[in-house]
Design an enzyme around this catalytic site. Structure first.
Site, PDB file in Angstrom:
ATOM      1  N   ASP A  42     -18.229   9.514  29.592  1.00  0.00           N
ATOM      2  CA  ASP A  42     -18.694   9.891  30.606  1.00  0.00           C
ATOM      3  C   ASP A  42     -18.046   9.148  31.684  1.00  0.00           C
ATOM      4  O   ASP A  42     -17.076   8.514  31.332  1.00  0.00           O
ATOM      5  CB  ASP A  42     -20.445   9.302  30.829  1.00  0.00           C
ATOM      6  CG  ASP A  42     -21.079  10.220  31.960  1.00  0.00           C
ATOM      7  OD1 ASP A  42     -22.159  11.004  31.130  1.00  0.00           O
ATOM      8  OD2 ASP A  42     -20.728  10.458  33.019  1.00  0.00           O
ATOM      9  N   ASP A  68     -12.648  11.075  32.450  1.00  0.00           N
ATOM     10  CA  ASP A  68     -12.664  12.247  32.828  1.00  0.00           C
ATOM     11  C   ASP A  68     -12.374  13.443  31.926  1.00  0.00           C
ATOM     12  O   ASP A  68     -11.060  13.448  31.628  1.00  0.00           O
ATOM     13  CB  ASP A  68     -11.835  12.487  34.222  1.00  0.00           C
ATOM     14  CG  ASP A  68     -12.133  13.779  35.032  1.00  0.00           C
ATOM     15  OD1 ASP A  68     -12.611  14.691  34.476  1.00  0.00           O
ATOM     16  OD2 ASP A  68     -11.785  13.776  36.014  1.00  0.00           O
ATOM     17  N   VAL A  69     -13.173  13.983  31.474  1.00  0.00           N
ATOM     18  CA  VAL A  69     -13.008  15.313  30.249  1.00  0.00           C
ATOM     19  C   VAL A  69     -12.176  16.300  30.853  1.00  0.00           C
ATOM     20  O   VAL A  69     -11.921  17.343  30.152  1.00  0.00           O
ATOM     21  CB  VAL A  69     -14.177  15.678  29.465  1.00  0.00           C
ATOM     22  CG1 VAL A  69     -14.892  14.420  28.754  1.00  0.00           C
ATOM     23  CG2 VAL A  69     -15.236  16.206  30.299  1.00  0.00           C
ATOM     24  N   TYR A 162     -19.496  29.943  37.046  1.00  0.00           N
ATOM     25  CA  TYR A 162     -20.289  29.398  35.889  1.00  0.00           C
ATOM     26  C   TYR A 162     -20.505  30.131  34.883  1.00  0.00           C
ATOM     27  O   TYR A 162     -20.283  30.003  33.762  1.00  0.00           O
ATOM     28  CB  TYR A 162     -21.559  28.818  36.529  1.00  0.00           C
ATOM     29  CG  TYR A 162     -22.643  27.779  35.589  1.00  0.00           C
ATOM     30  CD1 TYR A 162     -22.103  26.702  35.033  1.00  0.00           C
ATOM     31  CD2 TYR A 162     -23.848  28.128  35.183  1.00  0.00           C
ATOM     32  CE1 TYR A 162     -22.742  25.845  34.176  1.00  0.00           C
ATOM     33  CE2 TYR A 162     -24.500  27.516  34.345  1.00  0.00           C
ATOM     34  CZ  TYR A 162     -24.104  26.365  33.974  1.00  0.00           C
ATOM     35  OH  TYR A 162     -24.796  25.330  33.036  1.00  0.00           O
ATOM     36  N   LYS A 166     -18.601  29.825  31.183  1.00  0.00           N
ATOM     37  CA  LYS A 166     -19.828  29.478  30.045  1.00  0.00           C
ATOM     38  C   LYS A 166     -19.568  30.728  29.060  1.00  0.00           C
ATOM     39  O   LYS A 166     -19.697  30.539  27.860  1.00  0.00           O
ATOM     40  CB  LYS A 166     -21.215  29.333  30.649  1.00  0.00           C
ATOM     41  CG  LYS A 166     -21.337  28.201  31.184  1.00  0.00           C
ATOM     42  CD  LYS A 166     -21.213  26.595  30.308  1.00  0.00           C
ATOM     43  CE  LYS A 166     -21.811  25.587  30.939  1.00  0.00           C
ATOM     44  NZ  LYS A 166     -21.697  24.379  30.349  1.00  0.00           N
ATOM     45  N   THR A 197     -34.163  18.836  33.146  1.00  0.00           N
ATOM     46  CA  THR A 197     -33.384  17.646  33.113  1.00  0.00           C
ATOM     47  C   THR A 197     -33.070  17.069  34.399  1.00  0.00           C
ATOM     48  O   THR A 197     -33.518  17.732  35.455  1.00  0.00           O
ATOM     49  CB  THR A 197     -32.163  18.117  32.306  1.00  0.00           C
ATOM     50  OG1 THR A 197     -31.359  18.837  33.407  1.00  0.00           O
ATOM     51  CG2 THR A 197     -32.132  18.746  30.971  1.00  0.00           C
TER      52      THR A 197
HETATM   53  N1  LIG Z   1     -29.748  21.035  32.791  1.00  0.00           N
HETATM   54  C1  LIG Z   1     -30.030  22.424  32.638  1.00  0.00           C
HETATM   55  O1  LIG Z   1     -30.858  23.132  33.128  1.00  0.00           O
HETATM   56  C2  LIG Z   1     -28.916  23.089  31.981  1.00  0.00           C
HETATM   57  C3  LIG Z   1     -29.165  24.736  31.503  1.00  0.00           C
HETATM   58  C4  LIG Z   1     -28.100  25.082  30.896  1.00  0.00           C
HETATM   59  C5  LIG Z   1     -26.970  24.517  30.561  1.00  0.00           C
HETATM   60  N2  LIG Z   1     -26.878  23.361  30.841  1.00  0.00           N
HETATM   61  C6  LIG Z   1     -25.577  22.761  30.475  1.00  0.00           C
HETATM   62  O2  LIG Z   1     -25.845  21.642  29.648  1.00  0.00           O
HETATM   63  C7  LIG Z   1     -24.957  20.680  29.715  1.00  0.00           C
HETATM   64  C8  LIG Z   1     -25.446  19.267  30.353  1.00  0.00           C
HETATM   65  O3  LIG Z   1     -26.172  19.391  31.302  1.00  0.00           O
HETATM   66  P1  LIG Z   1     -27.149  18.385  31.827  1.00  0.00           P
HETATM   67  O4  LIG Z   1     -27.693  18.765  32.974  1.00  0.00           O
HETATM   68  O5  LIG Z   1     -27.670  17.591  30.755  1.00  0.00           O
HETATM   69  O6  LIG Z   1     -26.005  17.200  32.284  1.00  0.00           O
HETATM   70  P2  LIG Z   1     -25.816  16.325  33.806  1.00  0.00           P
HETATM   71  O7  LIG Z   1     -25.629  17.024  34.652  1.00  0.00           O
HETATM   72  O8  LIG Z   1     -26.899  15.416  33.530  1.00  0.00           O
HETATM   73  O9  LIG Z   1     -24.353  15.715  33.228  1.00  0.00           O
HETATM   74  C9  LIG Z   1     -24.260  14.558  32.013  1.00  0.00           C
HETATM   75  C10 LIG Z   1     -23.159  13.860  32.211  1.00  0.00           C
HETATM   76  O10 LIG Z   1     -22.026  14.273  32.382  1.00  0.00           O
HETATM   77  C11 LIG Z   1     -21.273  13.672  33.308  1.00  0.00           C
HETATM   78  N3  LIG Z   1     -20.061  14.214  33.833  1.00  0.00           N
HETATM   79  C12 LIG Z   1     -19.898  15.063  34.841  1.00  0.00           C
HETATM   80  N4  LIG Z   1     -18.510  15.482  34.983  1.00  0.00           N
HETATM   81  C13 LIG Z   1     -17.970  14.646  34.067  1.00  0.00           C
HETATM   82  C14 LIG Z   1     -16.385  14.694  33.783  1.00  0.00           C
HETATM   83  N5  LIG Z   1     -15.465  15.324  34.387  1.00  0.00           N
HETATM   84  N6  LIG Z   1     -16.014  13.931  32.652  1.00  0.00           N
HETATM   85  C15 LIG Z   1     -17.068  13.006  31.976  1.00  0.00           C
HETATM   86  N7  LIG Z   1     -18.078  13.113  32.438  1.00  0.00           N
HETATM   87  C16 LIG Z   1     -18.821  13.830  33.293  1.00  0.00           C
HETATM   88  C17 LIG Z   1     -22.036  13.078  34.475  1.00  0.00           C
HETATM   89  O11 LIG Z   1     -21.702  11.796  34.859  1.00  0.00           O
HETATM   90  C18 LIG Z   1     -23.531  12.830  33.616  1.00  0.00           C
HETATM   91  O12 LIG Z   1     -23.850  11.535  33.287  1.00  0.00           O
HETATM   92  C19 LIG Z   1     -23.716  21.258  30.776  1.00  0.00           C
HETATM   93  O13 LIG Z   1     -22.772  21.909  29.936  1.00  0.00           O
HETATM   94  C20 LIG Z   1     -24.645  22.303  31.488  1.00  0.00           C
HETATM   95  O14 LIG Z   1     -23.797  23.077  32.046  1.00  0.00           O
HETATM   96  C21 LIG Z   1     -27.827  22.510  31.499  1.00  0.00           C
END
Ligand SMILES: NC(=O)c1ccc[n+]([C@@H]2O[C@H](COP(=O)([O-])OP(=O)(O)OC[C@H]3O[C@@H](n4cnc5c(N)ncnc54)[C@H](O)[C@@H]3O)[C@@H](O)[C@H]2O)c1
Length: 271
Positions: A42, A68-69, A162, A166, A197
């Protein structure tokens, strides 16, 4: 069933943007409960330390790593550190991503580029640097996270980059699946719908200009045919299945985790 004993996994975005369970955090903890050693990446050291703390408190094995990914050197170094730590890599979950609102006309080129970096470049880099290690195993798996925003569009609330990035995750994953099909590496995608979430209260509230979290959550719940958003655990269970040996004949495809949303006719309700 779904036993990961002896396997080593990497989960990117293994923290959460706020209190509660994001998709990556739930997947990391679930993997550890199933016996995997989990390398948690992370860019927020506190968030990833919390996830690793939870795994350690349950008797599991996990390592926290800050990276940072979107940066190739960071991803390569992180994956090499994971292999040095665990001696192998069986599962790579590219979970980092996030949305920014905007249409073809309103979105700036800078936001477009950042969206592609976080949603698609990150997945490309995760695959690129993990594959040489994954191929060392007889069988291994990549699971990438897309979004229902890739499959269904909103005219009044567009997230053009997005949706496009995606959808790119889905195309990239099919390509990797075909490249690797005879080499033992499977590659699949989980496509979450509306999930409750920490993102909802931490980013969407601000992004959508909503008054309070309860109203926003109720509005999002009402859009789902089953009447409730899913949770990070619903995504995590689909990730676990695709990562497990039980999914050995599954590659180049998607599991949609959306409470039926993508099946619903526009304007129709659920019975
Ligand atoms: N939450 C939703 O409703 C939802 C819906 C559809 C898809 N998604 C997808 O699910 C995935 C996870 O979503 P989430 O809401 O659980 O995540 P989140 O937004 O809670 O992020 C998870 C973690 O990613 C880390 N992060 C952000 N940028 C980063 C980087 N450049 N390098 C390393 N770490 C980084 C953040 O610090 C955080 O701890 C994402 O790809 C998101 O697009 C989420």
């Amino acid at each position: 069933m779904l036993d990961l004993t002896g396997k080593a996994a990497i989960v990117t975005g293994a923290g959460s943007v706020g209190p509660g369970w994001g998709n990556g955090k739930a997947a990391a903890v679930l993997f550890a409960r199933q016996g995997a050693a989990v390398f948690c990446i992370d860019n927020n050291p506190d968030a990833v330390a919390e996830t690793v703390g939870i795994i350690a408190s349950e008797g599991g094995r996990a390592v926290a790593h800050t990276a940072d990914v979107t940066r190739s050197d960071d991803v390569k170094a992180a994956i090499e550190a994971a292999v040095a730590e665990f001696g192998r890599l069986d599962i790579m979950v590219n979970n980092v991503g996030g949305s920014a609102p905007g249409s073809a006309e309103s979105m700036s080129e800078e936001v477009w580029d950042r969206q592609f970096d976080i949603n698609l470049r990150s997945v490309f880099l995760g695959c690129k640097h993990a594959l040489p290690h994954l191929r060392q195993q007889e069988t291994s798996a990549i699971v990438n996270i897309a979004s229902i925003a890739a499959l269904r569009m909103s005219g009044d609330r567009p997230h053009i980059a997005y949706s496009a990035s995606k959808m790119g995750v889905i195309g990239l994953s099919k390509s990797v699946a075909m490249e690797q099909a005879r080499k033992g590496v499977r590659c699949n995608v989980v496509v979450p719908g509306l999930m409750n979430t920490p993102l909802v209260e931490n980013r969407l509230l601000r992004q959508l200009g909503a008054n309070d979290a309860a109203t926003l959550i109720a509005k999002r719940d009402a859009q789902v045919p089953t009447g409730k958003m899913g949770t990070g655990w619903d995504v995590a269970h689909a990730v676990l299945f695709l990562a497990s040996d039980e999914a050995r004949y599954i590659t180049g495809t998607e599991i949609i985790v959306d409470g039926g949303m993508s099946a619903m006719m526009p304007g129709a309700g659920a019975a």
